[in-house]
Design a protein around this motif. Structure first.
Motif, PDB file in Angstrom:
ATOM      1  N   UNK A 125       0.856  -1.192   0.000  1.00 29.71           N
ATOM      2  CA  UNK A 125       0.000   0.000   0.000  1.00 29.71           C
ATOM      3  C   UNK A 125       0.892   1.242   0.000  1.00 29.71           C
ATOM      4  N   UNK A 126       0.612   2.166  -0.891  1.00 26.40           N
ATOM      5  CA  UNK A 126       1.429   3.388  -0.936  1.00 26.40           C
ATOM      6  C   UNK A 126       0.535   4.632  -0.975  1.00 26.40           C
ATOM      7  N   UNK A 127       1.130   5.756  -0.593  1.00 20.35           N
ATOM      8  CA  UNK A 127       0.452   7.039  -0.732  1.00 20.35           C
ATOM      9  C   UNK A 127       1.207   7.878  -1.747  1.00 20.35           C
ATOM     10  N   UNK A 128       0.470   8.722  -2.464  1.00 21.88           N
ATOM     11  CA  UNK A 128       1.090   9.725  -3.331  1.00 21.88           C
ATOM     12  C   UNK A 128       0.647  11.066  -2.779  1.00 21.88           C
ATOM     13  N   UNK A 129       1.600  11.922  -2.464  1.00 26.46           N
ATOM     14  CA  UNK A 129       1.225  13.251  -1.981  1.00 26.46           C
ATOM     15  C   UNK A 129       1.286  14.205  -3.159  1.00 26.46           C
ATOM     16  N   UNK A 130       0.136  14.824  -3.466  1.00 27.13           N
ATOM     17  CA  UNK A 130       0.060  15.765  -4.583  1.00 27.13           C
ATOM     18  C   UNK A 130      -0.921  15.287  -5.633  1.00 27.13           C
ATOM     19  N   UNK A 131      -1.861  16.161  -5.969  1.00 28.08           N
ATOM     20  CA  UNK A 131      -2.902  15.774  -6.937  1.00 28.08           C
ATOM     21  C   UNK A 131      -2.815  16.554  -8.238  1.00 28.08           C
ATOM     22  N   UNK A 132      -1.595  16.984  -8.599  1.00 29.93           N
ATOM     23  CA  UNK A 132      -1.390  17.606  -9.917  1.00 29.93           C
ATOM     24  C   UNK A 132      -1.133  16.524 -10.951  1.00 29.93           C
ATOM     25  N   UNK A 133      -0.699  16.924 -12.139  1.00 29.07           N
ATOM     26  CA  UNK A 133      -0.445  15.932 -13.195  1.00 29.07           C
ATOM     27  C   UNK A 133       0.565  14.886 -12.767  1.00 29.07           C
ATOM     28  N   UNK A 134       1.667  15.340 -12.102  1.00 31.82           N
ATOM     29  CA  UNK A 134       2.698  14.375 -11.685  1.00 31.82           C
ATOM     30  C   UNK A 134       2.117  13.377 -10.704  1.00 31.82           C
ATOM     31  N   UNK A 135       1.340  13.870  -9.735  1.00 31.00           N
ATOM     32  CA  UNK A 135       0.775  13.016  -8.691  1.00 31.00           C
ATOM     33  C   UNK A 135      -0.192  11.994  -9.254  1.00 31.00           C
ATOM     34  N   UNK A 136      -1.085  12.440 -10.118  1.00 33.14           N
ATOM     35  CA  UNK A 136      -2.085  11.501 -10.653  1.00 33.14           C
ATOM     36  C   UNK A 136      -1.424  10.522 -11.636  1.00 33.14           C
ATOM     37  N   UNK A 189      10.861   0.391  13.026  1.00 33.66           N
ATOM     38  CA  UNK A 189      11.984  -0.483  12.657  1.00 33.66           C
ATOM     39  C   UNK A 189      12.640  -0.068  11.338  1.00 33.66           C
ATOM     40  N   UNK A 190      12.771   1.251  11.165  1.00 40.30           N
ATOM     41  CA  UNK A 190      13.466   1.745   9.974  1.00 40.30           C
ATOM     42  C   UNK A 190      12.688   1.643   8.681  1.00 40.30           C
ATOM     43  N   UNK A 191      11.377   1.370   8.768  1.00 41.66           N
ATOM     44  CA  UNK A 191      10.565   1.279   7.536  1.00 41.66           C
ATOM     45  C   UNK A 191       9.312   2.128   7.694  1.00 41.66           C
ATOM     46  N   UNK A 192       8.935   2.829   6.640  1.00 38.95           N
ATOM     47  CA  UNK A 192       7.708   3.645   6.683  1.00 38.95           C
ATOM     48  C   UNK A 192       6.507   2.736   6.942  1.00 38.95           C
ATOM     49  N   UNK A 193       5.626   3.188   7.851  1.00 40.46           N
ATOM     50  CA  UNK A 193       4.404   2.406   8.087  1.00 40.46           C
ATOM     51  C   UNK A 193       3.134   3.251   7.985  1.00 40.46           C
ATOM     52  N   UNK A 194       3.275   4.554   7.699  1.00 45.58           N
ATOM     53  CA  UNK A 194       2.064   5.332   7.536  1.00 45.58           C
ATOM     54  C   UNK A 194       2.308   6.816   7.403  1.00 45.58           C
ATOM     55  N   UNK A 195       1.203   7.537   7.324  1.00 43.68           N
ATOM     56  CA  UNK A 195       1.272   9.001   7.258  1.00 43.68           C
ATOM     57  C   UNK A 195       0.197   9.579   8.145  1.00 43.68           C
ATOM     58  N   UNK A 196       0.458  10.776   8.657  1.00 42.49           N
ATOM     59  CA  UNK A 196      -0.570  11.525   9.380  1.00 42.49           C
ATOM     60  C   UNK A 196      -0.902  12.752   8.545  1.00 42.49           C
ATOM     61  N   UNK A 197      -2.189  13.027   8.438  1.00 38.73           N
ATOM     62  CA  UNK A 197      -2.573  14.254   7.732  1.00 38.73           C
ATOM     63  C   UNK A 197      -3.711  14.934   8.453  1.00 38.73           C
ATOM     64  N   UNK A 205      -6.868  15.106  12.921  1.00 41.38           N
ATOM     65  CA  UNK A 205      -5.649  14.472  12.395  1.00 41.38           C
ATOM     66  C   UNK A 205      -5.980  13.002  12.133  1.00 41.38           C
ATOM     67  N   UNK A 206      -5.699  12.550  10.920  1.00 41.50           N
ATOM     68  CA  UNK A 206      -6.039  11.168  10.540  1.00 41.50           C
ATOM     69  C   UNK A 206      -4.779  10.412  10.134  1.00 41.50           C
ATOM     70  N   UNK A 207      -4.870   9.086  10.217  1.00 40.45           N
ATOM     71  CA  UNK A 207      -3.742   8.221   9.836  1.00 40.45           C
ATOM     72  C   UNK A 207      -4.103   7.442   8.584  1.00 40.45           C
ATOM     73  N   UNK A 208      -3.107   7.191   7.767  1.00 40.88           N
ATOM     74  CA  UNK A 208      -3.295   6.243   6.675  1.00 40.88           C
ATOM     75  C   UNK A 208      -2.099   5.281   6.731  1.00 40.88           C
ATOM     76  N   UNK A 209      -2.417   3.996   6.749  1.00 37.45           N
ATOM     77  CA  UNK A 209      -1.344   2.994   6.871  1.00 37.45           C
ATOM     78  C   UNK A 209      -0.804   2.676   5.485  1.00 37.45           C
ATOM     79  N   UNK A 210       0.456   3.012   5.245  1.00 38.29           N
ATOM     80  CA  UNK A 210       1.087   2.713   3.947  1.00 38.29           C
ATOM     81  C   UNK A 210       2.537   2.277   4.165  1.00 38.29           C
ATOM     82  N   UNK A 211       3.055   1.574   3.167  1.00 39.96           N
ATOM     83  CA  UNK A 211       4.457   1.134   3.218  1.00 39.96           C
ATOM     84  C   UNK A 211       5.383   2.102   2.485  1.00 39.96           C
ATOM     85  N   UNK A 212       4.767   2.942   1.657  1.00 41.58           N
ATOM     86  CA  UNK A 212       5.595   3.867   0.871  1.00 41.58           C
ATOM     87  C   UNK A 212       4.886   5.182   0.652  1.00 41.58           C
TER      88      UNK A 212
END
Ligand SMILES: Cc1cc2nc3c(=O)[nH]c(=O)nc-3n(C[C@H](O)[C@H](O)[C@H](O)COP(=O)(O)OP(=O)(O)OC[C@H]3O[C@@H](n4cnc5c(N)ncnc54)[C@H](O)[C@@H]3O)c2cc1C
Length: 298
Positions: A125-136, A189-197, A205-212
């Motif tokens: 599961x990954x997140x992309x930050x940014x909803x412009x052309x590059x993001x989409x 443990x040295x690996x991304x496990x989520x984001x807060x926004x 403030x909400x969490x989304x669980x992602x690996x990247x």
């Protein structure tokens, strides 16, 4: 190529030949080429360039420009090159989020180049930050590899072209969240496990669980090395007129580093050609004086 075809003595200094083009796999809008990839286009550009007598200095940075009538370009190696004219086409680079957890986790889940790093997240599961052309575009690319993509956009609307938004909305494994201010990248443990926004509608403030996390929030022009000698905009873009003249006589700028609207390959190519023709015009008009100054400086 345009400069060389005018019979000028040309030196090309590039940290990385191909620039941003090298980071993209699917190019379908380069007029006359239905479909190509970044590496293929870069190879074609190099082949075309090799038809001419151009001195190429790759893997070197320009660290300073001394702007007198004869300009001196100082390279990261310490080498100094005197030149009558200079075309700056140093492009742009990814903008960073500047939130806690971003820098610390680059390479451990935080990435900027979906084409380079997307395969590392196969089935995740990954997140992309940014909803412009590059993001989409990134979300669409990643959706074919990863399990799910969550797009977080700060504004309440997406800035991407509608054709891309329609494609993203049609994908089952892409979720788009708007009005989301990214606050932190979390890791264990040295690996991304989520984001807060911050949900800007509810102030929660909400969490989304992602690996990247793929950061796709725009580009910063590579103009720092020259901003003290020529005019730049509030965004750091080199200010040019319609003939690619900058505020300094004999210095021209082209492509993503400049104020030219729309940052695209075909536009950067056209602007580079235009800058060469302008430089040639300047050299013709000032040939005798510049030659005397150049010889005197040798
Ligand atoms: C992921 C991605 C996908 C894209 N997809 C498309 C697409 O499908 N179609 C499209 O039209 N456009 C696309 N673009 C945009 C396109 O790549 C750019 O508009 C174009 O590459 C700009 O060209 P440029 O020559 O101005 O700059 P760049 O491509 O950024 O090249 C700048 C060059 O300058 C060098 N450089 C920088 N600083 C220095 C320095 N101090 N000293 C020496 N050399 C330096 C760099 O190493 C590089 O060689 C995409 C961009 C990205 C990032």
């Amino acid at each position: 190529i345009y400069s060389a075809r005018k019979g000028l003595k040309v030196t090309l200094i590039a940290e990385r030949l191909g620039g941003q083009v090298k980071d993209t796999m699917g190019i379908e809008n380069l007029i006359s080429v239905s479909s190509t990839t970044g590496p293929e286009l870069t190879g074609n550009l190099i082949n075309h360039m090799n038809d001419y007598d151009i001195t190429v200095k790759e893997h070197l940075r320009v660290s300073e420009v001394i702007d007198e009538e004869i300009k001196t370009v100082v390279l990261s190696s310490g080498e100094r090159i005197d030149t009558k004219t200079l075309i700056v086409a140093t492009g742009a680079k990814w903008r960073e989020l500047n939130v806690p957890g971003e820098k610390e986790n680059i390479g451990n889940g935080v990435a900027y180049c979906p084409h380079c790093d997307g395969p590392f997240f196969k089935g995740k599961d990954v997140a992309v930050v940014g909803g412009g052309n590059s993001g989409i575009e990134a979300a669409l690319d990643l959706a074919g590899i990863v399990k799910s993509v969550t797009v977080l956009e700060f504004a309440d609307t997406l800035r991407a072209d509608q054709v891309l938004v329609d494609q993203a909305q049609a994908r089952d494994n892409i979720t788009i969240i708007k009005s989301a201010a990214t606050q932190e990248v979390t890791a264990a443990n040295g690996k991304v496990n989520g984001m807060k926004y911050l949900d800007r509608d509810t102030n929660e403030v909400k969490d989304v669980a992602v690996d990247g996390v793929f950061v796709q929030i725009g580009l910063v022009p590579n103009s720092a090395f020259i901003k003290d000698v020529i005019e730049t905009s509030q965004y750091g873009e080199i200010v040019i007129d319609e003939k690619c003249h900058t505020s300094s006589k004999g210095i021209y700028a082209a492509g993503d580093v400049s104020t030219v609207p729309y940052k695209q390959i075909v536009i950067a190519m056209g602007e580079g050609s235009k800058a060469s023709l302008s430089a040639f015009e300047y050299l013709l008009a000032n040939s005798q004086r510049l030659e005397e100054l150049y010889e005197a400086q040798k």
